[in-house]
Design an enzyme around this catalytic site. Structure first.
Site, PDB file in Angstrom:
ATOM      1  N   LYS A  58      39.471  30.059 -26.415  1.00 36.90           N
ATOM      2  CA  LYS A  58      38.289  29.181 -26.487  1.00 36.90           C
ATOM      3  C   LYS A  58      38.409  28.195 -27.647  1.00 36.90           C
ATOM      4  CE  LYS A  58      37.776  30.904 -23.336  1.00 36.90           C
ATOM      5  NZ  LYS A  58      38.323  32.050 -22.569  1.00 36.90           N
ATOM      6  N   VAL A 192      42.015  32.793 -13.581  1.00 41.30           N
ATOM      7  CA  VAL A 192      41.187  32.301 -14.688  1.00 41.30           C
ATOM      8  C   VAL A 192      42.060  31.889 -15.875  1.00 41.30           C
ATOM      9  CG1 VAL A 192      39.375  32.933 -16.314  1.00 41.30           C
ATOM     10  CG2 VAL A 192      39.289  33.803 -13.961  1.00 41.30           C
ATOM     11  N   HIS A 452      11.941  20.331 -20.404  1.00 40.74           N
ATOM     12  CA  HIS A 452      12.473  19.063 -19.914  1.00 40.74           C
ATOM     13  C   HIS A 452      12.789  18.167 -21.106  1.00 40.74           C
ATOM     14  CE1 HIS A 452      12.988  15.467 -17.496  1.00 40.74           C
ATOM     15  NE2 HIS A 452      12.208  14.833 -18.355  1.00 40.74           N
TER      16      HIS A 452
HETATM   17  P1  FAD Z   1      41.723  45.039 -25.342  1.00 38.59           P
HETATM   18  O1  FAD Z   1      40.956  43.898 -25.834  1.00 38.59           O
HETATM   19  O2  FAD Z   1      43.013  44.761 -24.639  1.00 38.59           O
HETATM   20  O3  FAD Z   1      41.976  45.967 -26.611  1.00 38.59           O
HETATM   21  C1  FAD Z   1      42.723  47.135 -26.545  1.00 38.59           C
HETATM   22  C2  FAD Z   1      43.268  47.431 -27.929  1.00 38.59           C
HETATM   23  O4  FAD Z   1      43.836  48.726 -27.922  1.00 38.59           O
HETATM   24  C3  FAD Z   1      44.381  46.505 -28.361  1.00 38.59           C
HETATM   25  O5  FAD Z   1      44.214  46.171 -29.704  1.00 38.59           O
HETATM   26  C4  FAD Z   1      45.648  47.330 -28.173  1.00 38.59           C
HETATM   27  O6  FAD Z   1      46.690  46.937 -29.054  1.00 38.59           O
HETATM   28  C5  FAD Z   1      45.121  48.692 -28.511  1.00 38.59           C
HETATM   29  N1  FAD Z   1      45.862  49.808 -27.902  1.00 38.59           N
HETATM   30  C6  FAD Z   1      46.297  49.937 -26.633  1.00 38.59           C
HETATM   31  N2  FAD Z   1      46.822  51.166 -26.434  1.00 38.59           N
HETATM   32  C7  FAD Z   1      46.715  51.811 -27.632  1.00 38.59           C
HETATM   33  C8  FAD Z   1      47.066  53.099 -28.076  1.00 38.59           C
HETATM   34  N3  FAD Z   1      47.609  54.000 -27.239  1.00 38.59           N
HETATM   35  N4  FAD Z   1      46.819  53.422 -29.361  1.00 38.59           N
HETATM   36  C9  FAD Z   1      46.248  52.552 -30.214  1.00 38.59           C
HETATM   37  N5  FAD Z   1      45.871  51.307 -29.828  1.00 38.59           N
HETATM   38  C10 FAD Z   1      46.104  50.953 -28.552  1.00 38.59           C
HETATM   39  N6  FAD Z   1      37.404  37.997 -21.177  1.00 38.59           N
HETATM   40  C11 FAD Z   1      36.170  37.483 -21.225  1.00 38.59           C
HETATM   41  O7  FAD Z   1      35.201  38.189 -20.988  1.00 38.59           O
HETATM   42  N7  FAD Z   1      35.975  36.171 -21.551  1.00 38.59           N
HETATM   43  C12 FAD Z   1      36.992  35.340 -21.815  1.00 38.59           C
HETATM   44  O8  FAD Z   1      36.792  34.163 -22.115  1.00 38.59           O
HETATM   45  C13 FAD Z   1      38.310  35.853 -21.775  1.00 38.59           C
HETATM   46  N8  FAD Z   1      39.363  35.071 -22.045  1.00 38.59           N
HETATM   47  C14 FAD Z   1      40.614  35.601 -22.057  1.00 38.59           C
HETATM   48  C15 FAD Z   1      41.694  34.774 -22.342  1.00 38.59           C
HETATM   49  C16 FAD Z   1      42.976  35.259 -22.373  1.00 38.59           C
HETATM   50  C17 FAD Z   1      44.138  34.358 -22.713  1.00 38.59           C
HETATM   51  C18 FAD Z   1      43.189  36.648 -22.114  1.00 38.59           C
HETATM   52  C19 FAD Z   1      44.576  37.219 -22.164  1.00 38.59           C
HETATM   53  C20 FAD Z   1      42.134  37.482 -21.800  1.00 38.59           C
HETATM   54  C21 FAD Z   1      40.832  36.968 -21.765  1.00 38.59           C
HETATM   55  N9  FAD Z   1      39.726  37.755 -21.446  1.00 38.59           N
HETATM   56  C22 FAD Z   1      38.476  37.220 -21.450  1.00 38.59           C
HETATM   57  C23 FAD Z   1      39.867  39.179 -21.114  1.00 38.59           C
HETATM   58  C24 FAD Z   1      39.499  40.037 -22.326  1.00 38.59           C
HETATM   59  O9  FAD Z   1      40.365  39.712 -23.390  1.00 38.59           O
HETATM   60  C25 FAD Z   1      39.595  41.496 -21.957  1.00 38.59           C
HETATM   61  O10 FAD Z   1      38.784  41.769 -20.840  1.00 38.59           O
HETATM   62  C26 FAD Z   1      39.139  42.388 -23.105  1.00 38.59           C
HETATM   63  O11 FAD Z   1      39.863  42.111 -24.280  1.00 38.59           O
HETATM   64  C27 FAD Z   1      39.289  43.855 -22.723  1.00 38.59           C
HETATM   65  O12 FAD Z   1      38.809  44.644 -23.752  1.00 38.59           O
HETATM   66  P2  FAD Z   1      39.347  46.121 -23.968  1.00 38.59           P
HETATM   67  O13 FAD Z   1      38.603  46.641 -25.148  1.00 38.59           O
HETATM   68  O14 FAD Z   1      39.314  46.871 -22.719  1.00 38.59           O
HETATM   69  O15 FAD Z   1      40.892  45.977 -24.350  1.00 38.59           O
HETATM   70  P1  AMP Z   2      44.522  36.533 -11.910  1.00 40.35           P
HETATM   71  O1  AMP Z   2      44.869  37.935 -11.495  1.00 40.35           O
HETATM   72  O2  AMP Z   2      43.113  36.118 -11.615  1.00 40.35           O
HETATM   73  O3  AMP Z   2      44.911  36.235 -13.339  1.00 40.35           O
HETATM   74  O4  AMP Z   2      45.409  35.567 -11.012  1.00 40.35           O
HETATM   75  C1  AMP Z   2      46.815  35.618 -10.951  1.00 40.35           C
HETATM   76  C2  AMP Z   2      47.277  34.746  -9.779  1.00 40.35           C
HETATM   77  O5  AMP Z   2      48.693  34.637  -9.781  1.00 40.35           O
HETATM   78  C3  AMP Z   2      46.890  35.295  -8.420  1.00 40.35           C
HETATM   79  O6  AMP Z   2      46.101  34.349  -7.751  1.00 40.35           O
HETATM   80  C4  AMP Z   2      48.236  35.521  -7.712  1.00 40.35           C
HETATM   81  O7  AMP Z   2      48.165  35.172  -6.343  1.00 40.35           O
HETATM   82  C5  AMP Z   2      49.171  34.570  -8.428  1.00 40.35           C
HETATM   83  N1  AMP Z   2      50.598  34.951  -8.342  1.00 40.35           N
HETATM   84  C6  AMP Z   2      51.132  36.201  -8.493  1.00 40.35           C
HETATM   85  N2  AMP Z   2      52.498  36.175  -8.365  1.00 40.35           N
HETATM   86  C7  AMP Z   2      52.851  34.871  -8.133  1.00 40.35           C
HETATM   87  C8  AMP Z   2      54.113  34.171  -7.925  1.00 40.35           C
HETATM   88  N3  AMP Z   2      55.312  34.799  -7.932  1.00 40.35           N
HETATM   89  N4  AMP Z   2      54.075  32.817  -7.718  1.00 40.35           N
HETATM   90  C9  AMP Z   2      52.883  32.166  -7.731  1.00 40.35           C
HETATM   91  N5  AMP Z   2      51.678  32.771  -7.914  1.00 40.35           N
HETATM   92  C10 AMP Z   2      51.639  34.092  -8.113  1.00 40.35           C
END
Ligand code: FAD
Ligand code: AMP
Length: 475
Positions: A58, A192, A452
């Site tokens: 973001k 996304v 508004h």
């Molecule tokens: P995570 O955030 O993945 O955290 C898990 C933590 O546990 C990590 O620090 C990991 O290192 C640690 N861990 C894992 N296994 C172990 C272990 N065995 N021992 C100790 N530590 C461990 N979601 C949104 O809602 N809005 C968004 O705008 C959004 N944007 C995103 C953009 C990107 C580029 C990405 C990659 C993801 C985005 N997401 C977004 C998804 C969001 O980041 C995840 O849904 C969210 O972080 C999940 O939270 P979580 O607590 O399940 O796991």
């Molecule tokens: P998401 O799970 O929302 O992050 O979306 C991932 C997207 O990647 C899905 O729409 C898949 O259809 C697409 N995808 C997965 N494998 C391939 C590939 N080899 N080439 C192009 N698109 C792919």
């Protein structure tokens, strides 16, 4: 060393750290184990979301959006400028500052709540014991607790067709770190994350081609929203190639050659950098000792019931590593609910009221079900739509695009879904989440006074439109 706790949380992402804080608030002696490090190799709480997900993406989306506006939209307001350019180093430095501020903030919150923060890899050994392992796999501590919450989150999916090399072919983490704007950028996957990261670099000047295996664009969104999004993204310069499955990556003289097939015809496209954004998978490798008794499904998700209880009664799991959308706020809600249950209270998460947001421009947001899902389920519905172009505020902002679409049950008028694309819909959707949580009807929203001129008038008018009585458009 055997330290005893009421609760051990494994993972300090939005699922785990929120669960830990709520447990501590409820008087439970809590430890949270996390192994995330920042680029300097120092422990960094907050999980994927704060370190390499929601927040840094973001930050870059906002910087690139400001730049895009300066180049393409400020002149509409009469703002003139010369020689503007993007200093990518400064943009990245700003992003790092935001991430460091927020991850440091979680450490402070842990201290303030008396939570023991343990750096290392947590492995569930039995129903009450967790080993902490260092990077070399050595056990450095064993902790025990009455209840254990697994919140290990997720990691990017890799595809054999395009292995990550961290320089030319990167995952979402690498795509947040580019030190210059690639001239031509390939994105594999129009989900996304692919759309958001593709947008960042496109706004800064990259020619972006997105290759998506499926024939339908954004099939998770409402079909009218997806159609409008495709139109607007294409106009912005994102080249979205549907039905295009990538089969191979080759290194060429000037970059990377992506081989893909569309309509059974083999094609290639040459780019400087490739982002793999084909989804995420649960990070459950090594999390559970072989005889822990916690069940994992074929895709690696921890199996849980609707209350986030695993196959072992006192072991719980939340967030990306369990069923449901991989969204930060969904994991946080589950984390809070589990803490309440452990403390003997009641909690409920309404999975039908989890908002989705895609932070592209325009933004896309929704809550509840799509018209197609409802029709497939045999529900009779009424719909009402209203375009932002018919609101004074969106026009004054030069952001008169997109619409709000509301779907209600035909006989009871209960809200079943609200879908939007347009300015600031990431904020507007939350009014509709609240309405759905309260089981509101479209009539409830139609009778609610909206200030508004605001963008939220589009929500009000869409509610009026369900009953064909929108004011600022012909019904
Ligand atoms: P995570 O955030 O993945 O955290 C898990 C933590 O546990 C990590 O620090 C990991 O290192 C640690 N861990 C894992 N296994 C172990 C272990 N065995 N021992 C100790 N530590 C461990 N979601 C949104 O809602 N809005 C968004 O705008 C959004 N944007 C995103 C953009 C990107 C580029 C990405 C990659 C993801 C985005 N997401 C977004 C998804 C969001 O980041 C995840 O849904 C969210 O972080 C999940 O939270 P979580 O607590 O399940 O796991
Ligand atoms: P998401 O799970 O929302 O992050 O979306 C991932 C997207 O990647 C899905 O729409 C898949 O259809 C697409 N995808 C997965 N494998 C391939 C590939 N080899 N080439 C192009 N698109 C792919």
């Amino acid at each position: 060393m055997l330290d005893n706790y009421d609760v051990i949380v494994i993972g300090a992402g939005p699922g785990g750290y929120v669960a830990a804080i709520r447990c501590a608030q409820l008087g439970l002696k809590t430890a949270c184990i996390d192994n995330q490090v920042n680029p300097q190799g120092e422990p960094s709480l907050g999980g994927t979301c704060l370190n390499v997900g929601c927040i840094p993406s973001k930050a870059l989306l906002d910087s690139s959006e400001q730049f895009y506006r300066l180049m393409h939209q400020f002149s509409l307001h009469g703002i003139r400028y010369e020689n503007a350019f993007m200093d990518v180093d400064a943009m990245q430095e700003r992003k790092r500052g935001i991430v460091n501020g927020l991850t440091g903030g979680i450490s402070q919150l842990f201290k303030a709540n008396g939570i023991t923060s343990v750096h290392g890899f947590g492995r569930l050994m039995s129903r009450n014991a967790v080993n902490v392992l260092d990077r070399s796999g050595q056990v450095t501590a064993t902790l025990s607790a009455r209840d254990i919450i697994l919140a290990p989150g997720s990691v990017p999916v890799e595809i054999p067709a395009a292995p990550i090399d961290r320089e030319f072919v990167v995952d979402s983490t690498g795509a947040l770190e580019f030190s210059r704007v690639p001239r031509r950028l390939g994105v594999i996957g129009a989900g996304v994350i692919g759309l958001e990261l593709g947008s960042v670099w496109n706004r800064l000047g990259s020619e972006v081609v997105i290759l998506e295996a499926l024939d339908e664009f954004l099939s998770i969104a409402d079909h009218e929203v997806a159609r409008e999004a495709k139109r607007r993204f294409t106009r912005q310069g994102l080249d979205i190639q549907l039905g295009s499955r990538v089969s191979k990556v080759e290194y060429g003289a000037e970059g990377v050659i992506l081989h893909y097939a569309r309509k059974d015809v083999s094609r290639t496209v040459e780019v400087d950098r490739v982002i793999i954004a084909v989804g995420r998978r649960p990070a459950t490798e090594g999390l559970l000792a072989a005889d822990s008794g916690v069940m994992v499904d074929g895709s690696g998700f921890v199996e849980v019931d609707e209350n986030c209880r695993t196959s072992i009664r006192n072991v719980w799991a939340v967030g990306d590593a369990v069923r449901g959308p991989m969204l930060a706020h969904k994991g946080s809600e589950e984390g809070m609910a589990v803490a309440e249950r452990i403390a003997g209270g009641k909690a409920h998460v309404d999975f039908n009221c989890v908002p989705w947001v895609i932070y592209t421009s325009p933004e896309i947001a929704w809550v509840g079900r799509t018209e197609r899902q409802l029709k497939e389920a045999g529900r009779e519905v009424s719909t009402g739509s209203f375009p932002f172009a018919a609101t004074g505020r969106a026009r004054a902002m030069e952001e008169a695009y997109g619409f709000v679409k509301m779907i209600a049950d035909k006989s009871t008028d209960r809200l079943l879904g609200v879908h939007m694309i347009g300015p600031h819909v990431s904020e507007l959707v939350n009014e509709c989440v609240l309405a759905m949580e309260f089981q509101a009807s479209s009539e409830d929203l139609a009778r609610t006074i909206h200030a508004h001129p605001t963008l939220s008038e589009a929500v009000h008018e869409a509610a009026l439109a369900v009953d064909k009585r929108a004011i600022h458009r012909a019904n």
